[in-house]
Design an enzyme around this catalytic site. Structure first.
Site, short mmCIF file in Angstrom:
data_model
loop_
_atom_site.label_atom_id
_atom_site.label_comp_id
_atom_site.label_asym_id
_atom_site.label_seq_id
_atom_site.Cartn_x
_atom_site.Cartn_y
_atom_site.Cartn_z
N CYS A 1 0.84 -1.20 0.00
CA CYS A 1 0.00 0.00 0.00
C CYS A 1 0.88 1.25 0.00
O CYS A 1 1.71 1.44 0.88
CB CYS A 1 -0.92 0.01 1.21
SG CYS A 1 -1.89 1.53 1.28
N LYS B 1 1.55 -9.61 -0.45
CA LYS B 1 1.36 -8.74 -1.62
C LYS B 1 2.29 -7.55 -1.47
O LYS B 1 2.33 -6.90 -0.42
CB LYS B 1 -0.10 -8.26 -1.71
CG LYS B 1 -0.30 -7.34 -2.91
CD LYS B 1 -1.77 -7.13 -3.26
CE LYS B 1 -1.85 -6.43 -4.62
NZ LYS B 1 -2.33 -5.07 -4.56
N GLY C 1 -7.92 -5.54 -9.78
CA GLY C 1 -8.40 -4.60 -8.77
C GLY C 1 -9.39 -3.62 -9.34
O GLY C 1 -10.58 -3.90 -9.47
#
Length: 330
Positions: A102, A141, A228
Site C-alpha cells: 500500500c 502482496k 483490482g
C-alpha cells in the site's frame, strides 16, 4: 495448478485485489458470482485489530460462499503483527495475506505497507511474526520496490519464500509510482523464471480487458493474476476473461438489466451487512461505476446518491430499467 497450502486453485486463477473501502463482503460476493477464484478482505490494521477497533473487527467478517478467501493485514510492529495473526486465525479464513504494497502516505509513515520496501530485513521480521502467530498459509502482496532506482523484488521474493511464505502477488509498480504510469511486469516474469522460487507468483497492475489478460498470461508466464480497479462496478470482468481464454471470443456485454440486477444485489447485501443507513450511504460511491458511460444519466445518478430510503432507491432503479430498457452498451 497452483496450490497455496492445501488450497487448490484452478489453472491460472483470477484473484480479486484487496481494495480499501471496496473489497467488503457485498462486493466480494458479486465478484465470486461472476468468476473470481480467490478473494481477500480489505486490508486491516494490526494495531486496529488489537485495539478492538469496530471497523477493523468488521473487516474480519467472511462467509462460506466466498471461499477460498484470505484476510489481509498490515503493520510495522512485529508484536502487533503476531497478535493480529492470532486474532485472524480465530475466524478461520483460508489464508493470511500481508500487505507490503500500500503506497498511501498514512500507512507508509507508520513503516507499514510499501514503507517496508526500504527495509527488507524488517519485512522479513514482520513476516516471520505473522507466520509464528497463525496456523494458516501466509502469503504476501508487495510492489517492485520503493522507486525505480531501488527495485528489490528479486531479493524480497527469495527471502520471503525462504521463511515460509506460500505465494507472492506483485503489483508491478514501485511505491513512487503510486497508481500512475505503466506497470512493468517484466520484473515479475524475472522472479517467476528464478529456478529457486517454487511458490506461486501472481501479477497485478493494469489488467482491464480480456485481451490484455491473455497477452500478459502468454507473455509473462505467471501462475495467475490479480484484478483490482477494473472490477469496481464491473464484476463481470472475471468471467469475461475466462471465456476469452477458452474461446478467443468476447462474452456479450452486460445489459442494462444485468447492471441493475448487480446494483440491486450490491445495495441489498450492503444493507444486510452494514445496516440500512450505512449500507445506503456507502453504496453511493459505486453507482457511477455501474452506469459508467450511460448517456444523459446525470439526473438518475443524482437521485441514487441522495435518496435516503431503500424503497426509494429500488424505485429509482426500476425507473432506470424502464427508461433505458433498450440501451445498447458499446
Amino acid at each position: 495448478m497452483p496450490k497455496i497450502g492445501n488450497i487448490e486453485l484452478p489453472d491460472f486463477p483470477l484473484l480479486l485485489a484487496p481494495m480499501e473501502d471496496v473489497s467488503d463482503p457485498p462486493f466480494r460476493r458479486l465478484c465470486k458470482l461472476h468468476g473470481a477464484d480467490l478473494m481477500y478482505s480489505e486490508f486491516i490494521s494490526s494495531e486496529g485489530l488489537i485495539r478492538d477497533a469496530i471497523k477493523s473487527r468488521m473487516k474480519l467478517d467472511i462467509f462460506d460462499y466466498e471461499r477460498p478467501v484470505g484476510i489481509q493485514i498490515f503493520g510495522g510492529d512485529e508484536e502487533a503483527m503476531e497478535m493480529s495473526a492470532k486474532i485472524v486465525d480465530a475466524v478461520h479464513p483460508d489464508l493470511v495475506d500481508i500487505n507490503f504494497g500500500c503506497p498511501v502516505k498514512k500507512v507508509v509513515c507508520k513503516g507499514a505497507g510499501a514503507g517496508v520496501l526500504k527495509d527488507v530485513d524488517l519485512m522479513v521480521r514482520l513476516t516471520k511474526a505473522v507466520i509464528k502467530g497463525t496456523n494458516l498459509p501466509v502469503t504476501v502482496k508487495t510492489r517492485l520496490g520503493w522507486d525505480e532506482s531501488s527495485i528489490n523484488i528479486d531479493e524480497v521474493a527469495e527471502r520471503l519464500q525462504d521463511i515460509g511464505v506460500q505465494a507472492l502477488t506483485v503489483h508491478a509498480r514501485t511505491r513512487a509510482q503510486m497508481y500512475k504510469g505503466h506497470s512493468d511486469w517484466s520484473h515479475i516474469q524475472r522472479i517467476k523464471e528464478n529456478p529457486r522460487l517454487t511458490m506461486p507468483i501472481f501479477g497485478n497492475g493494469d489488467i482491464d480487458s480480456p485481451e490484455k489478460a491473455l497477452e500478459y498470461k502468454n507473455k509473462y508466464g505467471l501462475d495467475g493474476m490479480m484484478i483490482g480497479r477494473a472490477a469496481i462496478g464491473y464484476p463481470w470482468i472475471f468471467n469475461e476473461i475466462k471465456h476469452y481464454f477458452k474461446t478467443g471470443e468476447h462474452l456479450a456485454q452486460p445489459t442494462m438489466a444485468d447492471r441493475i440486477e448487480a446494483t440491486r444485489n450490491h445495495l441489498t447485501w450492503s444493507m444486510d451487512w452494514k445496516g440500512e443507513r450505512v449500507g445506503i450511504v456507502e453504496m453511493r460511491r459505486h453507482y457511477t461505476n455501474y452506469f459508467k458511460g450511460v448517456s444523459n444519466f446525470k439526473e438518475h445518478r443524482l437521485k441514487l446518491v441522495t435518496l435516503e430510503s431503500a424503497e426509494a432507491l429500488f424505485k429509482a432503479l426500476d425507473e432506470i430499467q424502464e427508461v433505458y430498457a433498450d440501451y445498447q452498451f458499446v
